[in-house]
Write a protein that holds these residues in place. Structure first.
Motif, mmCIF file in Angstrom:
data_model
loop_
_atom_site.group_PDB
_atom_site.id
_atom_site.type_symbol
_atom_site.label_atom_id
_atom_site.label_comp_id
_atom_site.label_asym_id
_atom_site.label_seq_id
_atom_site.Cartn_x
_atom_site.Cartn_y
_atom_site.Cartn_z
ATOM 1 N N ARG A 36 -3.448 8.884 4.601
ATOM 2 C CA ARG A 36 -3.173 8.336 3.266
ATOM 3 C C ARG A 36 -2.645 6.915 3.378
ATOM 4 O O ARG A 36 -3.044 6.019 2.628
ATOM 5 N N ILE A 37 -1.708 6.708 4.330
ATOM 6 C CA ILE A 37 -1.133 5.369 4.531
ATOM 7 C C ILE A 37 -2.218 4.395 4.980
ATOM 8 O O ILE A 37 -2.303 3.264 4.485
ATOM 9 N N GLU A 38 -3.078 4.821 5.894
ATOM 10 C CA GLU A 38 -4.166 3.970 6.385
ATOM 11 C C GLU A 38 -5.134 3.639 5.249
ATOM 12 O O GLU A 38 -5.566 2.490 5.103
ATOM 13 N N ALA A 39 -5.467 4.628 4.429
ATOM 14 C CA ALA A 39 -6.370 4.396 3.296
ATOM 15 C C ALA A 39 -5.754 3.410 2.315
ATOM 16 O O ALA A 39 -6.435 2.515 1.796
ATOM 17 N N ALA A 40 -4.454 3.536 2.047
ATOM 18 C CA ALA A 40 -3.773 2.609 1.140
ATOM 19 C C ALA A 40 -3.794 1.195 1.709
ATOM 20 O O ALA A 40 -4.003 0.218 0.979
ATOM 21 N N SER A 41 -3.607 1.080 3.016
ATOM 22 C CA SER A 41 -3.638 -0.234 3.665
ATOM 23 C C SER A 41 -5.031 -0.857 3.541
ATOM 24 O O SER A 41 -5.156 -2.048 3.244
#
Length: 122
Positions: A36-41
């Motif tokens: 999720r964090i990677e996708a948001a980045s």
């Protein structure tokens, strides 16, 4: 083996399975959180580049418009050149006709002129 030993083994096996299942569940949860964090980045980065891409698209549209205008201008100049060539051909034809008429008049004048006949004899 005694029944109590079998029950202890089964309880221990169930506990071990529950611990393994809990560890797997926690690992999957952490993995989902990282993704999720990677996708948001990635989304943030893409949003930051969106303006730049919009500018490139605008530049491409502007260049295409200039190309269409230049093509239209070239077509107009081509049509003008064709018209001028036709005019030049018409003028050339008129000039040739005038030259033929002029030469014919000089020939007629030479035929009528009595002095010209003598010059041709001598």
């Amino acid at each position: 083996m005694a029944t109590s030993t079998i029950i202890v083994i089964i309880v221990v096996a169930v506990v071990v399975i529950l611990i393994i299942a809990a560890l797997i569940w926690m690992a999957m949860r952490k993995r989902r959180a990282r993704r999720r964090i990677e996708a948001a980045s990635i989304r943030d980065e893409a949003a930051g580049r969106q303006h730049q891409v919009g500018q490139r698209e605008a530049l491409a549209d502007e260049t295409a418009a200039r190309a269409r205008a230049a093509a239209a201008e070239a077509d107009a100049k081509k049509a003008r050149a064709a018209s001028l060539q036709q005019q030049a051909a018409a003028h050339r034809s008129e000039a040739a006709t005038s030259r033929d008429e002029l030469n014919h008049e000089f020939e007629r004048a030479d035929e009528i002129d009595p002095d010209e006949k003598r010059r041709g004899i001598t």
